[in-house]
Design an enzyme around this catalytic site. Structure first.
Site, PDB file in Angstrom:
ATOM      1  N   ALA A  59      44.416  38.508  39.376  1.00  0.00           N
ATOM      2  CA  ALA A  59      44.661  38.384  37.939  1.00  0.00           C
ATOM      3  C   ALA A  59      44.980  36.941  37.546  1.00  0.00           C
ATOM      4  O   ALA A  59      44.506  36.440  36.524  1.00  0.00           O
ATOM      5  CB  ALA A  59      45.803  39.314  37.526  1.00  0.00           C
TER       6      ALA A  59
ATOM      7  N   PHE B 185      49.672  42.885  45.014  1.00  0.00           N
ATOM      8  CA  PHE B 185      48.614  41.940  45.411  1.00  0.00           C
ATOM      9  C   PHE B 185      47.635  41.687  44.265  1.00  0.00           C
ATOM     10  O   PHE B 185      46.861  40.747  44.318  1.00  0.00           O
ATOM     11  CB  PHE B 185      47.887  42.444  46.666  1.00  0.00           C
ATOM     12  CG  PHE B 185      46.664  43.246  46.370  1.00  0.00           C
ATOM     13  CD1 PHE B 185      46.752  44.566  45.988  1.00  0.00           C
ATOM     14  CD2 PHE B 185      45.410  42.666  46.450  1.00  0.00           C
ATOM     15  CE1 PHE B 185      45.613  45.303  45.693  1.00  0.00           C
ATOM     16  CE2 PHE B 185      44.264  43.379  46.160  1.00  0.00           C
ATOM     17  CZ  PHE B 185      44.371  44.706  45.780  1.00  0.00           C
ATOM     18  N   LYS B 186      47.689  42.505  43.212  1.00  0.00           N
ATOM     19  CA  LYS B 186      46.798  42.289  42.070  1.00  0.00           C
ATOM     20  C   LYS B 186      47.026  40.915  41.431  1.00  0.00           C
ATOM     21  O   LYS B 186      46.159  40.401  40.743  1.00  0.00           O
ATOM     22  CB  LYS B 186      46.996  43.385  41.022  1.00  0.00           C
ATOM     23  CG  LYS B 186      46.718  44.789  41.538  1.00  0.00           C
ATOM     24  CD  LYS B 186      45.511  45.392  40.922  1.00  0.00           C
ATOM     25  CE  LYS B 186      45.064  46.735  41.423  1.00  0.00           C
ATOM     26  NZ  LYS B 186      45.737  47.414  42.490  1.00  0.00           N
ATOM     27  N   ASP B 187      48.221  40.342  41.652  1.00  0.00           N
ATOM     28  CA  ASP B 187      48.500  39.011  41.107  1.00  0.00           C
ATOM     29  C   ASP B 187      47.506  37.957  41.616  1.00  0.00           C
ATOM     30  O   ASP B 187      47.180  37.020  40.901  1.00  0.00           O
ATOM     31  CB  ASP B 187      49.919  38.566  41.493  1.00  0.00           C
ATOM     32  CG  ASP B 187      51.002  39.321  40.711  1.00  0.00           C
ATOM     33  OD1 ASP B 187      50.762  39.655  39.533  1.00  0.00           O
ATOM     34  OD2 ASP B 187      52.086  39.555  41.282  1.00  0.00           O
TER      35      ASP B 187
END
Ligand SMILES: *Cc1c(COP(=O)(O)O)cnc(C)c1O
Length: 451
Positions: free
Chosen positions: A114, A109-111
């Protein structure tokens, strides 16, 4: 034009614009940037999300914050380009739904954060004709998401520093196989050493236009409110709850912002692993950070003192900070200077600590009973949902793809999960990285040579 301004949770820094907050990363009083006011979204606007695509919803939500900072066409382009992948929401049973935030390019989920931040930084770098170097220390996953998000962005170089022998092959290859503007350094040291060298570099006047991309940047926080609106819009309920697998509470804070904007969220289930400082705090009002954090199989959540807790406590009327000496080094963690409104915290949050054993049982149960393969982080969320036993529909968040954890899954279920094609393809790609000694001089020379 009435830009939303940002203040510091430590109350000692001046108000700044979004652009200043993004490029600065952290206020000089070591607090975290937080919007002075949170804009609202009307109910009929939320209702209109039903027929919209993810990027359209994200654009509407982010426009509430940024409409006077970035012109709408540019913001729309950044958002559309950031969210070009699927965001499935599946019904598991009864009132339980699973929101899959694991379909971005690095399967975490960091996408979501980022990719938006990379778009924003490229926009500002081009606007001011700056050549920026984004410097990140990573213990594994963040570096991959950042590297991928900034790949081929103009006017920006990314230097990721990782501990040479402490990350997995896949994690390393997510950074070292991109090339172009992505430069990777394997440090002969530990993650703390990487972080330490990065900190020294940021304070070195010889190094110009260095920017941080760490998790506390406001450009990473705001986009994490968008999937809460999206998930709500795909269902037909008056009110929902979310179960959020949490480490540094960035994901959770995205939800809190969505709620403060007007999304009808009854409660957040704050799902943590064996690092149980937050559920204990909710129960007792006493905050005891866990330093160093416990190591659990949901390793991206091994956090014993969540950085975004300062924002959460602040929004509920309290004040928490770390005490530092005059060199900025932390000498005491998590001092609760002013207590937040515990009544409303308890009203809005319920929190459970989940053991590794419970994670394994949950992965087994959901695979056998519902043919749903959870990753170790998502399983913490689901197990906490079961413990919460709420009389509301619950959307639990899947934060990473199970294919990123083949050993863990194999051990629990006896078979290897399917590994996404793009992850598998990484194995055969050519790597490029530089090995450096754990020495600031080496890093500094390397950075100066980049120019
Ligand atoms: C970072 C991460 C988390 C924790 O998110 P926070 O915003 O730090 O609370 C959970 N799951 C995965 C897979 C992550 O990468």
């Amino acid at each position: 034009m009435e830009k939303i301004l940002y203040r510091s949770t430590n109350r000692k820094s001046d108000l700044v614009t979004f652009k200043e907050a993004v490029l600065k990363g952290q206020p000089s009083d070591y607090g975290l940037f937080i919007p002075l006011e949170i804009p609202s979204i009307k109910k009929d606007e939320i209702d209109s999300f039903k027929n919209k695509q993810y990027y359209e919803i994200a654009f509407t939500v982010l426009s509430k914050f940024l409409k006077d900072d970035i012109n709408p066409e540019d913001l729309f382009k950044i958002v559309k380009n950031s969210y070009n992948f699927e965001v499935p929401l599946a019904k598991i049973e009864g009132n339980l739904y699973l929101l899959y935030l694991d379909r971005g390019p690095t399967f975490s989920f960091k996408d979501f954060a980022a990719r938006f931040m990379a778009g924003i930084m490229e926009y500002y770098a081009k606007q001011d004709n700056l050549k920026l170097t984004v410097l990140v220390a990573t213990s594994g996953d963040t570096g991959g998401a950042i590297a991928n998000a900034f790949y081929e962005k103009e006017n920006i170089k990314v230097v990721v520093i990782f501990p040479k022998d402490e990350i997995t092959e896949i994690q390393r290859k997510q950074m070292t196989t991109l090339g172009e503007n992505i430069i990777s350094i394997a440090l002969k040291g530990k993650f703390d050493d990487c972080q330490n060298l990065v900190k020294i570099a940021f304070n070195d006047p010889d190094l110009k236009n260095l920017t941080s991309a760490n998790s506390i940047n406001i450009a990473r926080l705001l986009p994490q409110s968008t999937y809460y609106f999206y998930a709500f819009s795909r269902l037909n309920y008056e009110k929902v709850c979310f179960s959020v697998p949490s480490g540094n509470f960035g994901n959770l804070m995205g939800g809190v912002i969505a709620k403060k904007m007007g999304l009808p969220v009854e409660k957040f289930i704050v799902a943590v692993n064996e690092n149980d400082e937050f559920p204990n705090f909710l129960k007792t009002g006493i905050y005891n950070p866990i330093i160093p954090p416990k190591k659990c199989i949901s390793n991206a959540m091994n956090v014993g003192h969540p950085s975004n807790l300062a924002r959460l406590i602040d929004l509920y009327g309290g004040w928490i900070y770390d005490e530092r000496n005059k060199d900025g080094k932390i000498i005491k963690y998590g001092i609760l200077k002013e207590k937040p409104d515990m009544e409303s915290l308890k009203n809005d949050f319920i929190s459970f600590s989940i053991t590794d054993e419970e994670v394994a049982e949950t992965i087994k149960k959901y695979y056998l009973k519902y043919k749903t393969l959870l990753d170790p982080h998502g399983a913490v969320g689901i197990c906490a949902y079961e413990k919460a036993n709420l009389n509301y529909p619950v959307i639990s968040i899947e934060t990473a793809h199970p294919g990123k954890f083949p050993e863990v899954i194999e051990k629990i279920l006896g078979f290897e999960p399917e590994i996404p094609k793009d992850l598998k393809n990484l194995i055969s790609k050519k790597e490029k990285y530089t090995i450096l000694e754990n020495s600031y001089k080496e890093l500094k020379d390397f950075l100066l040579d980049l120019k």
